[in-house]
Design a protein around this motif. Sequence first.
Motif, PDB file in Angstrom:
ATOM      1  N   SER A  12       0.805  -1.226   0.000  1.00  0.00           N
ATOM      2  CA  SER A  12       0.000   0.000   0.000  1.00  0.00           C
ATOM      3  C   SER A  12       0.837   1.274   0.000  1.00  0.00           C
ATOM      4  N   GLY A  13       2.136   1.119  -0.060  1.00  0.00           N
ATOM      5  CA  GLY A  13       2.952   2.319  -0.174  1.00  0.00           C
ATOM      6  C   GLY A  13       3.755   2.620   1.063  1.00  0.00           C
ATOM      7  N   PRO A  14       4.612   3.615   0.967  1.00  0.00           N
ATOM      8  CA  PRO A  14       5.523   3.929   2.074  1.00  0.00           C
ATOM      9  C   PRO A  14       4.923   4.957   3.009  1.00  0.00           C
ATOM     10  N   ALA A  15       5.580   5.156   4.112  1.00  0.00           N
ATOM     11  CA  ALA A  15       5.210   6.247   5.022  1.00  0.00           C
ATOM     12  C   ALA A  15       5.724   7.580   4.504  1.00  0.00           C
TER      13      ALA A  15
ATOM     14  N   THR B  44       6.878   2.310  -3.751  1.00  0.00           N
ATOM     15  CA  THR B  44       5.699   1.502  -3.483  1.00  0.00           C
ATOM     16  C   THR B  44       5.861   0.065  -3.919  1.00  0.00           C
ATOM     17  N   SER B  45       6.497  -0.133  -5.073  1.00  0.00           N
ATOM     18  CA  SER B  45       6.587  -1.499  -5.579  1.00  0.00           C
ATOM     19  C   SER B  45       7.849  -1.668  -6.394  1.00  0.00           C
ATOM     20  N   VAL B  46       8.361  -2.889  -6.397  1.00  0.00           N
ATOM     21  CA  VAL B  46       9.559  -3.202  -7.173  1.00  0.00           C
ATOM     22  C   VAL B  46       9.128  -3.589  -8.582  1.00  0.00           C
ATOM     23  N   SER B  47       9.827  -3.039  -9.553  1.00  0.00           N
ATOM     24  CA  SER B  47       9.511  -3.380 -10.946  1.00  0.00           C
ATOM     25  C   SER B  47      10.799  -3.423 -11.736  1.00  0.00           C
ATOM     26  N   ALA B  48      10.709  -4.059 -12.890  1.00  0.00           N
ATOM     27  CA  ALA B  48      11.882  -4.113 -13.764  1.00  0.00           C
ATOM     28  C   ALA B  48      12.028  -2.792 -14.504  1.00  0.00           C
ATOM     29  N   THR B  49      13.253  -2.404 -14.717  1.00  0.00           N
ATOM     30  CA  THR B  49      13.460  -1.195 -15.522  1.00  0.00           C
ATOM     31  C   THR B  49      13.262  -1.546 -16.990  1.00  0.00           C
TER      32      THR B  49
END
Lengths: 335, 782
Positions: free
Chosen positions: B338-341, B453-458
């Motif tokens: 749900s995202g960071p603080a 928020t989320s890890v994704s490939a570049t």
Amino acid sequence: MQHRLGLAAICLLSATLVVRAAGEIWSAPGDSGPSGTADGASTAGPAPGGQSSGTQAQPAQPSGYVGSDTCLACHSDKGDSLKGTPHAQGKNPRSPEAAHGCESCHGPGQAHVDDDAKGHIRKFGQIAAAEINETCLTCHNRGEHAGWEGSPHERRKLSCSTCHSVHSPKSPTRQLVKAAETQVCVTCHRLQVAKTERAVAHMPVREGKLSCSSCHNPHGSISNVKQLRVGSSINETCMSCHAEMRGPMLWDHAPVRENCTTCHDPHGSSNDRMLVVRMPMLCQRCHISTRHPSTLYDNNAITVNKSNRMFGRSCMNCHQNIHGSNHPSGQFFLR
Amino acid sequence: MRRLVLVHVACWLGVALPSAAQAQIAPPTPAVADSPQAPTVRSSNSPPAASPADSPPAAAPADSQPRLAAASADSPVTSDATTPALSSATQAAPAAAPEARSLFEPTWHQFQIGGRFTNINGDPARLQRYQDLTNGVLFTDARYAREDQGGNWLFRGTADNVGYRDQRYTASYERTGRFVISGRWDEIPQFYSVDTMTPYTGSGGTLLLDNATQLLIQQGKANLSAWIPLAPQFDLRERRDIGSVSVVATPTPEIDVKASFTTTKHSGELPWGGTFGFGNDAEVALPYDSRTNDLTIGTEWMKGRNMLRVAYNGSWFNNLADTLVWDNPLRLTDSSSSGPAAGRMALWPTNSAQTVSAAGYSKFQRHTQLTGFISYGFWNNDQPLLPFTTNTALPQIPLPRATAQVSAHVFSTNLNLVTHPKTDWQLAARFRDYKYDNKSPSTSITQQVSYDTSVSATATGGPDLFAHNRATFDADATWSGFHPFALTAGYTFNHTDYNARIFDTTGEHMLRLAADAAGTQWMNFHAKYEFSDRTGSGLDTNLLTEIGEYADMRHYDLANRTRNQFTGIVDFVPNDLWTFSVSAGLGKDNYPDSYFGLQETTFRTASFAADYRLPSGLGAGGNYNFERYSGLQRSRSASPGPQQADPNRDWTTDTAETVNYFSIYVTPPRFGRNTEARLTYDFSYAEGSYLYTVVPGGPLPPPSQLPNVYNKLQQLHLDVRHRLTPRLALALSYLYEPFRVYDFAFDPTVVNSIVQPSSLVLGYVYRPYTANSFVISLRYFQ
């Protein structure tokens, strides 16, 4: 290939300069090529100093010269107009006053004195632009003026007196023919000056913080395009004030790296941040991937379904680091 | 209010001008005339009448060549140098006592002190975007110069807007023929908004929100609106403070040694976007604190026909707040889903650029000059890299290295040859090469964290190492045998190599034809036509598709393009009273092979201007500018999959902007001997339109067209000065400035709260204003 050609050209120029410089340095005094007035007469060295401001004792005049005192007998107003200007600095060996005074620019005056019709003198209101320029460039041939030959203004047949007046300047500095610099430039560059008047986004020209010559050298630029004063490219000029954009960045944005004017109009714009066209249209000229970059954001996006791609700073609400990011996660300039 | 002001001004002009004109033609008082150049009646704005022997009656003034076109209405101009035609007509009158110089003519011994009173109805920030017009005592326009009797030294100093946010000071000391030391301190404010509000607090680069409210929203017990009562109003401003000192020393007449140092402190706050995803972006007031230092050292040798210059330029940009951390308005704690603080962003990195350069020229026979320039620059940014994310709930991706290690070498050469083989011919050739050589190491970044928020490939596996090498050859020939015209034909070839762009190279051929007429006393004429054709080669569509772009997209800064454009300006000076100017321009850029992206752009401009000036000092002029710009671009609205290949989903945007600008100025003759006035009026109206078009019958719904945007600015300046004593004048200045604007993106009806759908914003909007500003002051001059 371009590199080799450029290097070869520079080597040729350097060799030429070295050879000629060697000839100049090791030549006997007075052997240097013709300089001074366009009639070929050499310019004598500066007279001894110790004179009152703006004047000096008249040394023995070369043949054909009568001395400034003779000129001022009829043209006292012209002498008065020079007071306080660099042209009257007798203590400056580079000034006309230190050489032949009035005759440094207007030529030897004896024939003019002897002529009932008062011709035989260089009248800057009546001679060709090339002759005017050649006269001024006798002294104004370095620094700011070194790039005049072949410059855009020179190629368009402007003369020094198109913009400057020695005897009746209207500006407090630089001896311009108008009271303000933009008034001179606007006579030909109406479009660019008009853009500086844009209400929404403009350089602080009308507030007096910048002028045309803050970025441009109207006498020509040896190093840059568009007669830009600083650096070797448009970007280097912009980054001389906006150094934060220089980077380089870990993640560069290609149009930023190559040319600021791809996105910005440097003179002014009706779009926020002096963009050539508003966002998101500007970004959509190059980014048409699926989903949101290529979505048609119409009036519904600001009324019915308000979208952060349309209100406020549009794409930059998220892609804030649009000039490049130094963050490892900054590929899309979100960080 | 506006009507009242304009009525008063009109009445004042209607009464005052005829009175002044009558006063000007009154017989002058006789004066002793004991020289051939005894002055006749003249205004203080024009030099004495020329004697008949000095210039023909109808000639232009001896030292203004040729007469310029109508001036802009930025500020009223003083009279041109001379009006010999009329001067000769008045030579028969007996000589009169010379008039005092104009109160508007600057001197080097002057200052102005008084009070400024400004009333602003509306947005004060827009009015004062780059200036400070607040009420108060005003000390400005101070000029001071002092030189010794022998002309050995000269000191000059200036001071403007002392004590205000836009104050400026300069000073210079010149030892005649030896050296010049000059310094400058200049403050440039930038006032964004008074409408801004924010719940963020903090300092430096860390912006915090109230934890309790964050938790409530995270738990679903509140929404973004909870931030409204916690967001006080503040002024959003930033400022540049620029200090510089330079020295030019002339040890011998042939040599100049130059050194300059400039330091710029850039501080304040600016609007900044911080996003946590499509449904959560926060606009903050970014604290900005940087300093840029620039040092230039060089020497120039000039003798006879040769010049040689060498220089070093160093520039250091130091960002004292190079990281932004800002709280998430929707969450208090980190989450992997749900995202960071908080978010963390890298701001402009501290960087440096070092450049060495050499330039020179040599003159030869037949007015031939060879000019060359070469420079080598080193750009560097080695700032520590931030971690991939500040979100502790996500896996921490190891950094490729500890610091950025990005750098570039910049190499530039220019060579210019100009020659006059015959009297009526000029030939010129130029070669220029500019190479931006990216020296950054290849960096493997295969994963990144989007929005913290989320890890994704570049998309590309790591940064593209953009680089380019631009070579330009230019040649032209000018024939001036048909006096006063000079006809020019020129050719330019641009060749650019790219790294990591969709084209490997582009080549552009440009042909230009120009005609110029200068050096006549009644006309100036400049016209130019340019045609260019740019073609790219080595197209690599993978560079588009790997980042999700369409293969038919072409980036307009290097896409195939044909360009036609014409510009021209004509100035007529039929006599010493009138100057007329007409200019026009039109052009079109076509991008024939760009299916997507920019298709074409056009521009059309026209201007008309007229100046009228009497030797009595009466002057007036007007100027009208028209500009129209347009651009057409194509896109396709599609989701991934079959939609991408459907041309029925194409849409176009036709953007257009029209600008009308009008200005007038009036420089009345003196009222009596001691009162002068200047009046200018500027009007600018710009309107932008955006027309969407979709494929008829296609799957896209008919667009709801955007409303036009516009801005209208008027400025009325009235300055009156009355001489009280030979060195003191009373100065009254009045500025009337109404500004009207509509832009849907910044309209208060759209940005009607700091809480918008999915966004927490600052509330920065475009608002109109009407300003009345008076300055009443005493002006000392000498």
